[in-house]
Design a protein around this motif. Structure first.
Motif: not given
Lengths: 180, 170
Positions: A152-153, A156-157, A159-160, A163-164, B72, B75-76, B79, B82, B122-123, B127, B130, B133
């Motif tokens: 799951t980590m 999430t990364a 998805v991050f 988006a970036l 943004l 998002m930071i 993540v 987590y 955190g998720v 999410v 994101a 964004y």
């Protein structure tokens, strides 16, 4: 009774897919794809995968529909027709893939079969020990966030990062548009 | 489409519903221990609430409700929360994401319960940030491709009447 419901949903799913392909207005395609997502969410819920159905209903039929709608508004609304030769090539390929998939899935174990290979490893252990280990009655959550928390980590990364990446691509287009 | 006024009915109902949608998103994320849902679904629902506001309310107002830079940052933070929990439990002597090494209350099972809750939160933040964004980026591209300045409210609506423009700018 459940199989009749499944059959109706499957027929509607195929019908909405065909309609989404045939409609010329892209805004209508987005709407039909939202219906498609909602139908597949119902199918998932009928299979007992409520968590998957939840995400499919929320993400597939609500948010991604809105995102696609904005994307359609940026481009032209009407799709351009493609050459028909590619279509004639696509039909036998798709048919072959469908036949192969049907042959392949006929060998799979039944849904919910306790003797299925996927159930012989740690899966039954997780379901039995979830409450004692993590105080969490829903084993889906305890598997996602605890037993398999690293996955799951990573998600999430992902998805991050996605988006970036969208930001990097679209911001460059924006800067080119504002400074000609 | 972005920041235009559909009608007073749509506007009123949407603004009434938005706090409950936000609340429902947080509920879905927090209730994942007992029912379907979790951080991902909750984050998307919370993002839907923000997107509804972006679509129906003038740009300046919706940016006061949810600043674009906040997406943004969410998002930071999400993540980071987590990964921070994962690394904290690693450095406190356990495995990666081993929640019972963290300074959380209760016996190991309850510590895992709270650890899952923190991670799901955190998720949720990641999410939600994101999705908003991506929507903001697309909306910016839309308003720049229609030849409007993104900062001005109601500039994307080509078909709205002057009366609704005046009503919205109040």
């Amino acid at each position: 009774m459940s199989w009749a419901f499944d059959l109706i949903l499957l027929a509607l799913l195929v019908a909405s897919a065909v309609v989404a392909l045939r409609v010329r207005q892209l805004v209508a395609t987005v709407a039909v794809l939202a219906v498609y997502s909602l139908l597949s969410a119902l199918l998932f819920a009928n299979m007992g995968a409520v968590d998957v159905a939840y995400v499919e209903a929320v993400l597939g039929s609500a948010l991604s529909g809105v995102l696609m709608l904005v994307a359609v508004l940026i481009t032209d609304n009407v799709r351009t027709s493609r050459s028909s030769r590619a279509q004639w090539f696509a039909i036998p390929v798709v048919t072959a893939v469908v036949v192969l998939l049907m042959i392949g899935t006929s060998g799979l174990p039944d849904r919910g079969d306790p003797n299925a290979p996927a159930m012989e490893g740690v899966a039954a252990d997780y379901v039995e020990r979830s409450l004692a280990d993590t105080d969490t009655p829903n084993p889906v959550t305890s598997i996602l966030a605890d037993y398999r928390g690293t996955d799951t980590m990573g998600e999430t990364a992902v998805v991050f990062t996605a988006a970036l990446a969208v930001g990097l691509i679209l911001r460059r287009g924006l800067r080119q548009a504002t400074t000609p | 489409m972005i920041g235009t006024n559909p009608s007073s009915n749509v506007r009123t109902v949407s603004v009434l519903v938005v706090p409950f949608v936000l609340m429902f998103g947080i509920y879905v994320a927090a209730h994942g221990h007992y029912g379907p849902g979790g951080g991902f679904a909750g984050g998307v629902i919370a993002a839907v609430a923000v997107v509804v506001v972006r679509m129906i309310v003038p740009r300046t107002l919706s940016e006061r409700f949810f600043p674009p830079s906040l997406a943004l940052w969410l998002m930071i933070i999400g993540v980071g929360l987590y990964v921070g929990i994962a690394l904290a439990s690693l450095f406190l002597g356990g495995n990666l994401l081993d929640y019972d090494e963290l300074p959380l209350p209760g016996d190991p099972a309850q510590q895992r319960y709270y650890g899952i809750l923190l991670v799901e939160f955190g998720v949720l933040l990641g999410v939600c940030g994101a999705m908003v964004y991506i929507f903001d980026l697309l909306a910016d591209v839309l308003s720049s491709s229609t030849g409007d300045v993104p900062q001005q409210p109601l500039s994307t609506s080509g078909d709205s009447s002057p009366a609704s423009d005046a009503e919205a700018s109040r």
